[in-house]
Motif scaffolding. Structure first.
Motif, PDB file in Angstrom:
ATOM      1  N   TYR A 111      52.615  45.466  36.703  1.00 39.67           N
ATOM      2  CA  TYR A 111      51.865  46.698  36.495  1.00 39.67           C
ATOM      3  C   TYR A 111      52.198  47.695  37.597  1.00 39.67           C
ATOM      4  O   TYR A 111      52.078  47.404  38.790  1.00 39.67           O
ATOM      5  CB  TYR A 111      50.363  46.430  36.476  1.00 39.67           C
ATOM      6  CG  TYR A 111      49.571  47.658  36.116  1.00 39.67           C
ATOM      7  CD1 TYR A 111      49.599  48.161  34.817  1.00 39.67           C
ATOM      8  CD2 TYR A 111      48.810  48.330  37.070  1.00 39.67           C
ATOM      9  CE1 TYR A 111      48.888  49.300  34.476  1.00 39.67           C
ATOM     10  CE2 TYR A 111      48.099  49.472  36.734  1.00 39.67           C
ATOM     11  CZ  TYR A 111      48.141  49.960  35.435  1.00 39.67           C
ATOM     12  OH  TYR A 111      47.445  51.092  35.102  1.00 39.67           O
ATOM     13  N   GLU A 113      50.945  50.675  39.277  1.00 38.62           N
ATOM     14  CA  GLU A 113      49.680  51.396  39.402  1.00 38.62           C
ATOM     15  C   GLU A 113      49.903  52.899  39.519  1.00 38.62           C
ATOM     16  O   GLU A 113      49.104  53.694  39.034  1.00 38.62           O
ATOM     17  CB  GLU A 113      48.910  50.879  40.618  1.00 38.62           C
ATOM     18  CG  GLU A 113      47.496  51.429  40.715  1.00 38.62           C
ATOM     19  CD  GLU A 113      46.696  50.779  41.820  1.00 38.62           C
ATOM     20  OE1 GLU A 113      45.471  50.972  41.846  1.00 38.62           O
ATOM     21  OE2 GLU A 113      47.289  50.077  42.672  1.00 38.62           O
ATOM     22  N   GLU A 116      50.664  53.858  36.002  1.00 37.81           N
ATOM     23  CA  GLU A 116      49.738  53.268  35.034  1.00 37.81           C
ATOM     24  C   GLU A 116      50.476  52.781  33.790  1.00 37.81           C
ATOM     25  O   GLU A 116      50.080  53.030  32.647  1.00 37.81           O
ATOM     26  CB  GLU A 116      48.635  54.271  34.663  1.00 37.81           C
ATOM     27  CG  GLU A 116      47.750  54.638  35.852  1.00 37.81           C
ATOM     28  CD  GLU A 116      46.666  55.633  35.498  1.00 37.81           C
ATOM     29  OE1 GLU A 116      46.883  56.435  34.566  1.00 37.81           O
ATOM     30  OE2 GLU A 116      45.618  55.609  36.159  1.00 37.81           O
ATOM     31  N   TRP A 118      53.217  49.344  32.337  1.00 37.18           N
ATOM     32  CA  TRP A 118      53.740  47.996  32.550  1.00 37.18           C
ATOM     33  C   TRP A 118      55.267  48.027  32.512  1.00 37.18           C
ATOM     34  O   TRP A 118      55.854  48.522  31.544  1.00 37.18           O
ATOM     35  CB  TRP A 118      53.235  47.039  31.472  1.00 37.18           C
ATOM     36  CG  TRP A 118      51.814  46.603  31.717  1.00 37.18           C
ATOM     37  CD1 TRP A 118      50.687  47.153  31.195  1.00 37.18           C
ATOM     38  CD2 TRP A 118      51.390  45.526  32.557  1.00 37.18           C
ATOM     39  NE1 TRP A 118      49.572  46.496  31.656  1.00 37.18           N
ATOM     40  CE2 TRP A 118      49.972  45.488  32.496  1.00 37.18           C
ATOM     41  CE3 TRP A 118      52.056  44.592  33.357  1.00 37.18           C
ATOM     42  CZ2 TRP A 118      49.224  44.549  33.204  1.00 37.18           C
ATOM     43  CZ3 TRP A 118      51.309  43.657  34.058  1.00 37.18           C
ATOM     44  CH2 TRP A 118      49.916  43.634  33.987  1.00 37.18           C
ATOM     45  N   GLY A 352      49.595  41.907  38.446  1.00 38.94           N
ATOM     46  CA  GLY A 352      48.671  43.009  38.245  1.00 38.94           C
ATOM     47  C   GLY A 352      48.678  44.034  39.355  1.00 38.94           C
ATOM     48  O   GLY A 352      49.662  44.195  40.093  1.00 38.94           O
ATOM     49  N   TYR A 378      44.200  43.786  35.851  1.00 35.92           N
ATOM     50  CA  TYR A 378      45.375  43.830  34.964  1.00 35.92           C
ATOM     51  C   TYR A 378      45.091  44.842  33.853  1.00 35.92           C
ATOM     52  O   TYR A 378      44.815  44.469  32.709  1.00 35.92           O
ATOM     53  CB  TYR A 378      45.676  42.438  34.404  1.00 35.92           C
ATOM     54  CG  TYR A 378      46.041  41.436  35.483  1.00 35.92           C
ATOM     55  CD1 TYR A 378      47.370  41.097  35.716  1.00 35.92           C
ATOM     56  CD2 TYR A 378      45.053  40.873  36.291  1.00 35.92           C
ATOM     57  CE1 TYR A 378      47.704  40.200  36.733  1.00 35.92           C
ATOM     58  CE2 TYR A 378      45.382  39.978  37.308  1.00 35.92           C
ATOM     59  CZ  TYR A 378      46.707  39.663  37.517  1.00 35.92           C
ATOM     60  OH  TYR A 378      47.043  38.787  38.535  1.00 35.92           O
ATOM     61  N   THR A 421      43.930  54.292  30.553  1.00 38.26           N
ATOM     62  CA  THR A 421      43.818  52.887  30.940  1.00 38.26           C
ATOM     63  C   THR A 421      42.385  52.392  30.831  1.00 38.26           C
ATOM     64  O   THR A 421      41.430  53.168  30.957  1.00 38.26           O
ATOM     65  CB  THR A 421      44.282  52.644  32.403  1.00 38.26           C
ATOM     66  OG1 THR A 421      43.366  53.279  33.303  1.00 38.26           O
ATOM     67  CG2 THR A 421      45.690  53.170  32.628  1.00 38.26           C
ATOM     68  N   ASP A 423      40.271  48.809  32.413  1.00 37.47           N
ATOM     69  CA  ASP A 423      40.397  47.629  33.275  1.00 37.47           C
ATOM     70  C   ASP A 423      38.999  47.057  33.455  1.00 37.47           C
ATOM     71  O   ASP A 423      38.111  47.724  34.013  1.00 37.47           O
ATOM     72  CB  ASP A 423      41.001  48.033  34.630  1.00 37.47           C
ATOM     73  CG  ASP A 423      41.262  46.834  35.544  1.00 37.47           C
ATOM     74  OD1 ASP A 423      41.186  45.685  35.054  1.00 37.47           O
ATOM     75  OD2 ASP A 423      41.542  47.053  36.740  1.00 37.47           O
TER      76      ASP A 423
END
Length: 510
Positions: A111, A113, A116, A118, A352, A378, A421, A423
């Protein structure tokens, strides 16, 4: 500079869960997706497990997608080949086959960050995805036993899930290690063919009669022509299976009839008292998976079959040495020791927000998820057949479709609210799993035996400790309040189209 393919949804695995996800999301309008599978066809477990006697222990009508009932099952309990053909047929009719890439291994999924997104690295190139769905399943990584000398065995060695059909068994001495769900199907299927068969048993399983029968042509015709008949039969099968949950989770007294049925079958089919003593279970029924077979006990009673209960000390060049010092000659060693369920290597490949792999997180924090589907830290990742979703009594496809309800609603919610996103909040996940552990504490699965339901901490993270319809109710709608989220307008500068930068991996093109 490496080039990565940008997709909205990236799905790992093309078994029942991965294929189901692709079909469901496509129907919901999320058709910008890719499915990868390391195999050469759909089917997952039912593609890979081709050992003699392989079949399902859940009734055929119940072990199928609710949106693709099959009136042509030949038996009450379907053989592997039929289930494989069923899932291939569903894949062909669904229109998603062109979205699946076969022979592709996922090397890592990390991931990013900052973006945002994968970053998924595979044997067939890199992918950049907004959503990651792990549908690798729990029965995909065979577990080889850690036995001294097994690599030095001069004969043939293979796991039941990787059956080598090129190796002849007729007239040879065969050793089978394990007496679980695969072994009770393999042993009766090869016992009359081999010269001698040694079955190495650590724990005697509970075995109940398999109420199996052939479906005549007239009955199959009725399923096609009478509206609702097959769904009625499916519903009755579902309800009958759910009755077991009372004994498994509420009161052991409810297990008494099932326990009596298992003991009666053992008494009726095994006349030799010494063998019967070996085959008598020493733990509460249901603590390990309850097995179904009409041929297991008769096979073990054959003159050319020995049940060996002395622990295996090591494997020698030409046989198996037990703790009593005896060496038992063997030409072929069949390993029927199950799968990596709570410690799958697949968990090591997903990292993650904090850079930790799922394996590292679950090793330190325990194998936990929220509603078996999302994991804190994740974002935009959904796990199918995740923690606390396994069953010992009914159809996993029912659980998979429950999770797909949740995933589809999550995707719809993100689309409608303009969310980039989601989470799950760690506090929500912790509270959910604390409640699960409390609910599992008095169940049969923690009654003192060792099983694949348990992790090395003695918890039972692999099994759902309640009625399956309660899980269906929990996952009917996506509960956004349980999640941290970011909106599209707050997203970092990267765009989902054209060429974008992926940290450490060059550029990304659509």
């Amino acid at each position: 500079m490496d080039q990565a393919t940008v997709v909205d949804v990236f799905i790992v695995g093309a078994g029942f869960s991965g294929l189901g996800a692709a079909i469901r999301l496509t129907r919901e309008g999320f058709d910008d997706l890719v499915v990868v599978d390391r195999g050469r066809d759909v089917g997952g477990t039912w593609r890979d497990n081709t050992y003699p006697g392989a079949a399902c222990d859940v009734p055929s009508h119940l072990y199928s997608y609710s949106f693709a009932l099959n009136p042509d099952w030949s038996r009450a309990f379907s053989p592997q080949s039929e289930i494989f053909e069923y899932i291939r047929g569903v894949a062909a009719e669904s229109g998603v086959l062109d979205k699946i890439r076969f022979g592709v291994e996922v090397l890592s999924a990390e991931y990013d960050e900052g973006r945002e997104r994968w970053a998924v690295h595979t044997s067939d190139g890199d992918f950049d995805a907004r959503v990651l769905i792990s549908a690798a399943g729990v029965l995909c990584e065979p577990k080889m036993p850690e036995i001294e000398g097994i690599s030095d065995f001069s004969g043939d060695v293979f796991h039941t899930a990787r059956w080598d059909h090129s190796i002849p068994l007729a007239g040879r001495r065969v050793a089978v290690i394990g007496t679980g769900a695969s072994a009770i199907q393999v042993v009766p299927s090869i016992a009359s063919e081999v010269g001698h068969l040694d079955v190495y048993q650590r724990t005697a399983p509970w075995v109940l009669p398999r109420i199996d029968r052939h479906y005549p042509r007239l009955e199959r015709s009725l399923y096609k022509k009478v509206p609702g008949l097959q769904r009625l039969v499916r519903g009755l099968q579902y309800v009958s299976r759910e009755f077991q949950v009372v004994g498994l989770t509420r009161t052991r007294a409810a297990l008494a009839p099932i326990r009596a049925l298992g003991r009666a079958q053992l008494l009726r089919q095994v006349r030799d008292r010494d063998l019967r003593r070996k085959l008598t279970p020493r733990f509460e029924i249901g603590c390990k998976r309850i097995l179904l077979s009409n041929t297991w006990y008769p096979a073990l009673s054959r003159a050319n079959v020995d049940v060996i209960t002395d622990p295996i000390a090591r494997v020698a060049s030409e046989g198996v040495v037990t703790a009593d010092g005896l060496e038992h000659p063997a030409d072929v060693l069949v390993v029927a020791t199950g799968f990596h369920v709570t410690d799958s290597p697949a968990f090591e490949r997903i990292r993650g927000v904090d850079g930790r792999s799922l394996a590292e997180k679950w090793e330190s924090d325990g194998m936990e998820a929220y509603k078996g589907t999302t994991v804190a830290g994740y974002p935009n990742m959904f796990v199918l057949i995740g923690p606390a979703t396994g069953l010992g009594h009914s159809s996993m496809i029912y659980m998979i479709e429950s999770q797909l309800n949740y995933v589809a609603d999550a995707m719809r919610t993100m689309r409608e609210r303009g969310l980039r996103t989601v989470d799950v909040r760690e506090s929500v996940q912790d509270a959910y799993n604390e409640e699960l552990r409390a609910g599992t504490a008095d169940t049969v699965w923690v009654a003192g035996c060792q099983s694949w339901y348990l992790d090395d901490k003695g918890n039972a993270p692999a099994v759902w400790p309640d009625f399956t319809f309660s899980f269906r109710n929990q996952t009917r709608e996506f509960d956004l309040s349980a999640y941290r989220r970011t909106a599209e307008e707050d997203a970092p500068g990267a765009t989902d189209r054209g060429t974008v930068a992926v940290a450490g991996h060059g550029s990304v093109t659509r």
